[in-house]
Design a protein around this motif. Structure first.
Motif, short mmCIF file in Angstrom:
data_model
loop_
_atom_site.label_atom_id
_atom_site.label_comp_id
_atom_site.label_asym_id
_atom_site.label_seq_id
_atom_site.Cartn_x
_atom_site.Cartn_y
_atom_site.Cartn_z
N VAL A 24 -31.02 -61.83 10.54
CA VAL A 24 -32.41 -61.73 10.11
C VAL A 24 -32.99 -60.35 10.41
N SER A 25 -32.55 -59.70 11.50
CA SER A 25 -33.08 -58.38 11.82
C SER A 25 -32.70 -57.36 10.76
N GLY A 26 -31.47 -57.46 10.21
CA GLY A 26 -31.05 -56.54 9.16
C GLY A 26 -31.80 -56.77 7.86
N ILE A 27 -31.90 -58.03 7.44
CA ILE A 27 -32.65 -58.34 6.21
C ILE A 27 -34.11 -57.92 6.36
N PHE A 28 -34.70 -58.21 7.51
CA PHE A 28 -36.11 -57.89 7.70
C PHE A 28 -36.35 -56.39 7.61
N ARG A 29 -35.49 -55.59 8.22
CA ARG A 29 -35.70 -54.14 8.19
C ARG A 29 -35.50 -53.58 6.79
N VAL A 30 -34.52 -54.12 6.04
CA VAL A 30 -34.33 -53.67 4.66
C VAL A 30 -35.56 -54.00 3.82
N LEU A 31 -36.08 -55.21 3.98
CA LEU A 31 -37.26 -55.59 3.20
C LEU A 31 -38.50 -54.82 3.64
N GLN A 32 -38.58 -54.48 4.92
CA GLN A 32 -39.67 -53.60 5.35
C GLN A 32 -39.63 -52.29 4.59
N CYS A 33 -38.45 -51.69 4.52
CA CYS A 33 -38.30 -50.41 3.82
C CYS A 33 -38.58 -50.57 2.32
N ALA A 34 -38.05 -51.64 1.73
CA ALA A 34 -38.20 -51.84 0.29
C ALA A 34 -39.64 -52.11 -0.11
N THR A 35 -40.41 -52.75 0.75
CA THR A 35 -41.81 -53.03 0.42
C THR A 35 -42.75 -51.92 0.88
N ASP A 36 -42.31 -51.09 1.82
CA ASP A 36 -43.12 -49.97 2.29
C ASP A 36 -42.82 -48.67 1.55
N GLY A 37 -41.73 -48.65 0.77
CA GLY A 37 -41.36 -47.42 0.08
C GLY A 37 -40.74 -46.40 1.02
N ARG A 38 -39.98 -46.85 1.99
CA ARG A 38 -39.37 -45.94 2.95
C ARG A 38 -37.86 -45.86 2.73
N ALA A 39 -37.35 -44.65 2.57
CA ALA A 39 -35.91 -44.45 2.45
C ALA A 39 -35.25 -44.78 3.78
N PHE A 40 -33.97 -45.18 3.73
CA PHE A 40 -33.27 -45.47 4.97
C PHE A 40 -31.79 -45.11 4.87
N ALA A 41 -31.23 -44.77 6.02
CA ALA A 41 -29.80 -44.53 6.15
C ALA A 41 -29.17 -45.81 6.67
N LEU A 42 -28.11 -46.25 6.00
CA LEU A 42 -27.47 -47.52 6.31
C LEU A 42 -26.10 -47.27 6.94
N LEU A 43 -25.86 -47.88 8.09
CA LEU A 43 -24.55 -47.82 8.74
C LEU A 43 -23.82 -49.13 8.50
N ASP A 44 -22.49 -49.05 8.29
CA ASP A 44 -21.73 -50.28 8.08
C ASP A 44 -21.73 -51.13 9.35
N ARG A 45 -21.79 -50.49 10.50
CA ARG A 45 -21.92 -51.15 11.80
C ARG A 45 -22.37 -50.09 12.79
N PHE A 46 -22.86 -50.53 13.95
CA PHE A 46 -23.35 -49.56 14.91
C PHE A 46 -22.20 -48.88 15.63
N ARG A 47 -22.20 -47.56 15.58
CA ARG A 47 -21.33 -46.71 16.38
C ARG A 47 -22.18 -45.54 16.87
N VAL A 48 -21.97 -45.13 18.10
CA VAL A 48 -22.88 -44.16 18.71
C VAL A 48 -22.91 -42.84 17.96
N GLU A 49 -21.74 -42.26 17.69
CA GLU A 49 -21.73 -40.92 17.10
C GLU A 49 -22.36 -40.87 15.71
N PRO A 50 -21.98 -41.76 14.78
CA PRO A 50 -22.66 -41.72 13.47
C PRO A 50 -24.16 -41.96 13.57
N TRP A 51 -24.56 -42.86 14.49
CA TRP A 51 -25.99 -43.11 14.66
C TRP A 51 -26.68 -41.86 15.19
N ARG A 52 -26.09 -41.21 16.19
CA ARG A 52 -26.67 -39.98 16.75
C ARG A 52 -26.79 -38.91 15.67
#
Length: 514
Positions: A218-246
């Motif tokens: 639910v946290s992933g769906i909620f954040r995507v819908l937040q961006c989609a309804t707010d008009g905010r671009a986002f970077a999507l990671l396939d899963r959390f890893r420290v270096e790509p996130w940093r």
């Protein structure tokens, strides 16, 4: 806010603008609009009526986001399917759900377990992809292009439901929960309570959010819908890893980031250069308990406050959390709290035996009344023990059930036990949680075999469980023992099983621990 109309409005603002960055490539709002609209047309052509349940295999991919938006824009219901469960579990899920149609990314739709499961259950499978003309973005697989009439009858439709998803088990054993459109719209609107810019008119916003939460959660769906309804671009990671996130934080300089407790600990242990995180004004952390020592260490190391939150799938998102002003004023006095109730939510602590509301400071079971569930909804009892002070700050003190919280996902031991006991050699199994520095807890299992059964070791039993359970539910170790430790009533003893692992696997068959 009407969810479908709001998504339509945002997608139409500037089709050429960037919407999703994934693995170094940008997908535009126009590409999202075209692919999601194409899905709507394909569902129409296939005979899926309004309010029909549509399965979506939710990998963290832009195509999955397009599929999610396409089903919602067409006013059908998204039924979440996890790409992380075993092949056998996926097939059982489809058999149980009897969906008329399933949508997936190319890597899943073009052969493999999902395609085989859809063939076996006579489910129409649609492939969601970008590129080509609009109508080529989504193509039916195989000869059949129409859904089964019996699966689209009125009694199988879900009017008013936006998303039906499997809970992580906050209010009980995992089950599918209907997230109504009105509830989701209310939750998305309520999330703006913590934003400075609460403008209602749709527009594209500056800045890029970072989403690493799994879309099936639910946290992933909620954040995507937040961006989609707010008009905010986002970077999507396939899963959390420290270096790509940093790297994404350094590149996009977001003001806030969302990290589950496991990710908070991973970033803390990585000892990154604090300058890399200098843009962050706060990190929001939810889905699982976060030790106050970890939150304080993160702020001391990086200069970024960690704002904990509390919510559940059943409530279509969060129901309590910290704001920055509260953190500044109360962080020492209210140490370890998950914050105060969100607007439109009410919290109370009750006696689990008689339901009597308890006074501030008394510990009991948490109940939630959320406007997201409708004005006539009842109080919903969670399976979390908690206390609340006179200022409304909430502390989660433990579980009222035996759930194991692994990196934000709840593992119910009875489900793991049932999977292990399907093995013909297993007489009985017992599953417990062990503390883990990175994930919070992990499930482990001890099993007793039938006396005359073929011998099997722990690794083979883990492989067996992996075919039947989601990956996060598979025990990190399986120990085969001559006899399970038992209580006086002859039930498997959970403290006794924990002691087996603490005592160097005493009593195990040779080579059985994995």
């Amino acid at each position: 806010m009407d969810l479908a109309s709001r998504i339509d409005d945002v997608l139409a603002i500037d089709p050429a603008a960037n919407a999703i960055e994934f693995e170094g490539r940008w997908t535009t709002w126009g590409e999202l609009a075209a692919a999601s609209a194409a899905l709507g047309r394909a569902l129409d052509a296939a005979g899926a009526p309004a309010d029909a349940p549509v399965g979506v295999l939710l990998r963290n991919r832009p195509e999955a986001v397009a599929a999610l938006l396409g089903v919602l824009r067409s006013r059908r219901c998204v039924v979440t399917l996890s790409p992380h469960q075993g092949d056998a579990a996926l097939r059982r899920d489809l058999e149980r759900l009897a969906l008329p149609v399933v949508v997936a990314c190319a890597e899943d739709a073009d052969g493999g377990a999902l395609a085989a499961a859809c063939d076996a259950t006579d489910t129409l499978l649609l492939r969601c992809a970008f590129g080509g003309d609009d109508d080529a973005c989504v193509a039916p697989r195989g000869a059949r292009t129409r859904v089964l009439d019996a699966r689209t009858a009125p009694e199988h439709r879900l009017p008013g439901v936006a998303v039906q998803m499997l809970t992580s088990g906050t209010t009980g054993p995992p089950k599918r929960v209907d997230l109504g459109r009105a509830a989701l719209e209310h939750s998305l609107a309520g999330a703006k309570h913590y934003e400075k810019d609460k403008a209602a008119a749709p527009r594209l916003r500056a800045g890029v959010a970072i989403i690493a939460s799994p879309l099936v959660h639910v946290s992933g769906i909620f954040r995507v819908l937040q961006c989609a309804t707010d008009g905010r671009a986002f970077a999507l990671l396939d899963r959390f890893r420290v270096e790509p996130w940093r790297d994404l934080v350094v590149k996009h300089r977001p003001k806030t980031a969302s990290l589950v407790p496991t990710a908070v600990r991973m970033v803390l242990e990585a000892k990154l250069d604090p300058a890399d995180l200098a843009s962050l004004k706060a990190v929001v952390s939810g889905t699982a308990p976060l030790a106050p020592e970890d939150a304080e260490a993160f702020e001391a190391q990086y200069g970024v406050p960690v704002l904990t939150s509390y919510g559940a799938t059943e409530f279509a998102g969060g129901v309590a959390g910290w704001s920055l002003p509260d953190h500044v004023e109360f962080r020492r006095e209210k140490r370890g709290s998950v914050g105060r109730a969100h607007p439109g939510c009410a919290l109370r602590i009750v006696d689990p035996a008689d339901g009597r509301a308890l006074a501030p400071g008394e510990e009991g079971v948490l109940e939630v009344h959320s406007a997201q569930l409708g004005p006539k909804s009842d109080w919903v009892r969670t399976t979390d023990r908690a206390r609340m002070d006179a200022d409304g700050f909430l502390w989660i003190t433990g579980r009222a059930d035996a759930a194991i919280l692994r990196g934000g996902f709840k593992v119910h031991p009875e489900e793991v036990v049932a999977a292990l006991e399907e093995h013909p050699s297993v007489r009985e199994a017992c599953v417990v949680g062990l503390d883990d520095a990175r994930l919070g807890q992990v499930p482990v299992a001890a099993v007793e075999l039938h006396a005359d059964a073929p011998r099997v070791d722990g690794e083979a039993l883990r492989d067996f469980a992996r075919e039947r359970l989601a990956a996060y539910m598979v025990p990190s170790r399986v120990l085969v023992v001559d006899a399970l430790p038992r209580t006086p009533s002859m039930k498997p003893s959970q403290p006794g099983v924990r002691a087996l692992f603490a005592n160097g696997d005493a009593g195990a068959r040779g080579g059985a621990a994995t």
